[in-house]
Structures are given as C-alpha cells and as structure tokens.
Design a protein around this motif. Structure first.
Motif, PDB file in Angstrom:
ATOM      1  N   LEU B  39       0.832  -1.210   0.000  1.00  0.00           N
ATOM      2  CA  LEU B  39       0.000   0.000   0.000  1.00  0.00           C
ATOM      3  C   LEU B  39       0.862   1.253   0.000  1.00  0.00           C
ATOM      4  N   LYS B  40       1.955   1.198   0.765  1.00  0.00           N
ATOM      5  CA  LYS B  40       2.862   2.349   0.835  1.00  0.00           C
ATOM      6  C   LYS B  40       3.551   2.596  -0.505  1.00  0.00           C
ATOM      7  N   LEU B  67      -6.199   0.482   4.732  1.00  0.00           N
ATOM      8  CA  LEU B  67      -7.183   1.373   4.097  1.00  0.00           C
ATOM      9  C   LEU B  67      -7.674   2.453   5.065  1.00  0.00           C
ATOM     10  N   LEU B  70      -5.230   5.131   4.328  1.00  0.00           N
ATOM     11  CA  LEU B  70      -4.816   5.299   2.929  1.00  0.00           C
ATOM     12  C   LEU B  70      -5.001   6.741   2.473  1.00  0.00           C
TER      13      LEU B  70
END
Lengths: 283, 283
Positions: B39-40, B67, B70
């Motif tokens: 995600l990063k 999330l 996010l």
C-alpha cells in the motif's frame, strides 16, 4: 453449590481475569487451551468466558467463528477490562538477546508498533493464549525468546521477569469479553438481569442466489431496532462469499421490560423475509 | 511505457497471480514484503494489488487497517481468484517428519481442519506471505518444516515438492483482491470503467460521545444506497471502541452514468450529519 466456568486459559490470561471479575468466588474455574475449546466446554459446564473484541486490534475472529456454530450457549453478559501488556523474558535476558516474540495473535497485533520499533529483527509466532506464551518462555532453556502477556504471569510461572511494561500501541487498550451461559430452561441466570442488549445471528438466504440482491439497508429496516455493532464472517456453507452476520442491537426506548419481546418480534420479521435468524444473546 | 505495480510478494503469491490477471503484460511488477508495504508503494508506483477477503477465512485485517489511513490511493478494480493450497516440503520429507507449518495467517486459517486432522502435533507460525513461507522451507537445512502456498512455488524455489494438494477446508475457496490506483488528476484509469461499486470509508463522529447514540440503522438510511458489505476496524484515534466503517455500496438502478454522482451525494449527506466520510473506491 458453585458454578463451573470454562475460560481461555491457562491461569493468568486476561480472560481468566475477566471471568473472575464477573463470577468472583462463586465459581470453579476450568482452564481451556483455545477459544474453541472454551466454547465447547458449555456441553459440560455452566458458563464459558471468551474475548469478543479489543479496542486496538478489533474483533476476535476465533470467537465469532465459534459463535457461527454455537448450539449450547446463550450470551448473558459482557465484561470490559483494561489491558496492559508486558514484554516478559527469562530472568537476565536483554533486548539484544531476543530474536523471537510469541503471544496470542491479538496481543501481537496490539503491540505491532512496539515490535517494529524495539525489536525489528525478531520473528513473531502465535500461541493459543498470552499465558501459554509466558509458560513457553518460562520452560525455555535459552534467553532469546520473549512473551507478550499480562504482568501477573511472572508470578505464575518460574524464572520470568518483565522487560517492558505497557507496550501496547495505544495507552487506552480495552477488551470486551462475552459471558456465555448454557442453554437450559429451568436454570435461573447468575445475575438478575434487566437486559438492554441482544446479539442477532443471521444468514441472509437471499444472497445465496445473486450477490447484489442482498441489501444491508433493507435488512436493517426489517430488524427495526438500533444496531450498534455489526460483524460478518464467512457462513458455514459451501457457497463462497455468503456471510453470517452478527448484529448487536440495543434498547432505544425507556421500557426495558419490553426488550426481550422487541427482539423476538424482530427475529420473526427477519424469518418472514426468508432469512435464517436467531437471538444468541440477551444482556 | 509500462505501468508499475506493487503487490504482496514475493513472486508466486496469489496476489502476484491476481495482479497479472488484471494487468497482464502491460505492467512491471514490484514485489513487496508485506501488505502495508504494498500500500505504501503507491507513493512511488502507479498501482498496488492486495488481498481483500477470502471466502473461507473472511476479511484481510491488514488490508483494512491499511485502508484506514490510505491517502495516496483509490480503489479502481477487483479481481476474484480461485485458491488451491498445497502443503509444500523439502524433497523427500514425509508427514511424520513435519513438526512446524508456516504460512500467511490467512492460508493457515483456510486450512485449519487439515492441520488438526493430519498434523495435530505440529506448531504453526505466520509469515508475511505464502510464497515467503515456501522460500523459508526451500532454504531450510532440515525436513521438519512445511509451507502452505500455491503449487507454483515449487517451480520458483529450489528443492521443494508438493506433499498434499487442495488442502483448504472447503473445495470452493476464492479470494477477492483490490486493484488500487494512485490518486492523480491527469492520469486516465487503466481500463475504461463503467463503475457500479464504491467503497465508503466512515468514522461516525457522534459515537465518540456516547456509545448508544450511534445507530447503524440511521447511518444506512443517510447513505441511502444499497450496502452489500460492511467491515469495521478500530478507528485510528485514542477513543476506545470507536470504529472506522467500510461500506461497499452498489448501483441498484439501470443508470450507471449517474453512479459517481449518486456516491458523491451520499458522502455529502453523511458529512451533513457530522460523520467523517469519503469515497475511497469506484469500480
């Protein structure tokens, strides 16, 4: 005669602490190795105590997976405990000695930041409970293994000491526990209750046919009670992505005497629409 | 120029397979060690692919925890894969050799029955991905450790073989993956979309004040769209038992052209009532 209570053991777990807070000296406590075994113990014992959700790491999956198939039990109460985790090691061990940290997955999840910052090179491994982790460290012949558990564990197992205290990611760390009684007609509940909460277990049957035909908004309209928490887990059926829902509902009027009847009516409305629904708790 | 895609690696994970199904040969794939790192990676790459939920073991906690915070990303698609787990060992190892089984916690959770029945004495230990478990077994000098992973892993790492195939608790085992794009104005989406789904992220602010003042039924009335899935995780705030909700909503009319506007209107209604709400996906 004392009550018999099964709990996620061994002695020294937070669940043990929660059970004692509820039943005090009126019960004989039976330690169980896993949450599943604690729930299964209702076949033989009067009560089971299991963790429900933690304020940092969320709902306890193993408990809800057990509630999906719960037959003998009925939730009769809830206890909230403040949780203070410690890093516990063999006497003499230092941070630099540790290359493995063990605990229940919930405790590891509640201390993620501490582990990344203070022990970035250590591996983690899950145990059935926090106290089981302390016991393993106590029996270890080496200094390289640490447990995350309650500070009380250093008084219960040999050769342990606390290396760090209050290591959870947020100072305010609480866990809710369910007090689950055996389903039995003739038996009065442990405490005289004026219940204001209930837990509804539900499988929306319509969703088995077509994904988008299931609408949570419609479902909640049918329930027509205040829903304050909702959890979902895959249903124990072979159809993929069909969920079992757990809805915590709460009394919103000033009439607690009507509450059990309000919940029953809601269940009937759900069944009329074809859903599989039942109340599995009232507290 | 090819797109850059970060995924939960290493090569050979189910997430890698899902990413390839979506982007085929149009992308350069960047393996990441954890879901959080995938995600990063949106800070530097065009897309990230992470598992969302499995039909046996439910929602992927690490993904939803990612999330919650996010910022760079926006969900633009979903891929569903059929999952077939294998028990993978060093060449020559037998069931009787195995005393430790390692894998991602999701895969361990999907094979609980197999482990209890076939390897009751073995301990389990979690790894960052299924393929990382295979890699660890490949590098091991002993025969006592086994991995749960995709069968493709025996072709990617040395000295491995499949001891058992299709070991998940139910034959029908599927995982949904999110395709998350970087938030950037000028860039067209990878596929021309007619979105029919959206994911709303929400913290009900009123519940910070009094537990029972938060009512999911009221909330869904305000959203006024068809909600088909709901997940909750502890909110990234210090107030205990305050949740972040993720609501998947779906188009219920015949007018897909109005869908993005319908979602925007719903978000505005939520904000008018004081909730923290935003759309973090449209697909």
């Amino acid at each position: 005669m004392k009550l018999s209570v099964g709990f996620l053991g061994p002695l020294g777990t937070y669940t043990h602490q929660a059970a004692h807070e509820y039943f005090q000296d009126s019960a004989i406590y039976n330690e169980k190795r896993t949450i599943a075994e604690a729930l299964k113990s209702l076949e033989a014992l009067d009560y089971a105590v299991v963790p429900r959700e933690n304020s940092i790491f969320g709902s306890v999956i193993e408990t809800f997976d057990g509630l999906k198939v719960l037959k003998e039990g009925f939730i009769q109460g809830e206890v909230i405990l403040k949780i203070q985790h410690c890093l516990v090691v063999k006497k003499g061990a230092k941070f630099s000695d540790i290359d493995c940290v063990i605990s229940h997955e919930q405790a590891l999840g509640q201390c993620r930041r501490f582990l990344v910052e203070k022990l970035p090179g250590a591996t983690t491994s899950t145990t059935a409970s926090t106290a089981a982790a302390a016991e393993t460290v106590s029996k270890s012949q080496t200094l390289n293994i640490a447990a995350i558990c309650s500070g009380i564990c250093v008084t219960m197992f040999e050769d342990l000491e606390i290396l760090a205290n209050g290591i959870q990611d947020q100072d305010s760390n609480y866990t809710r526990f369910f007090i689950i009684g055996k389903q039995s007609e003739g038996k009065p509940p442990f405490k005289t209750l004026r219940p204001t909460h209930a837990l509804i277990r539900l499988i929306p049957t319509s969703s088995a046919h077509k994904e988008t035909s299931f609408d949570l908004t419609e479902l909640l309209k049918t329930i027509d009670l205040s829903v304050i928490r909702l959890d979902r887990r895959p249903a124990p059926v072979s159809h993929p992505f069909l969920d079992t829902y757990f809805l915590e509902v709460v009394l919103s009027t000033q009439n607690p005497s009507e509450w059990p009847e309000q919940v029953s009516q809601s269940i009937l409305r759900l069944r009329d629409k074809g859903h599989l629904a039942e109340s599995i708790g009232l507290w």
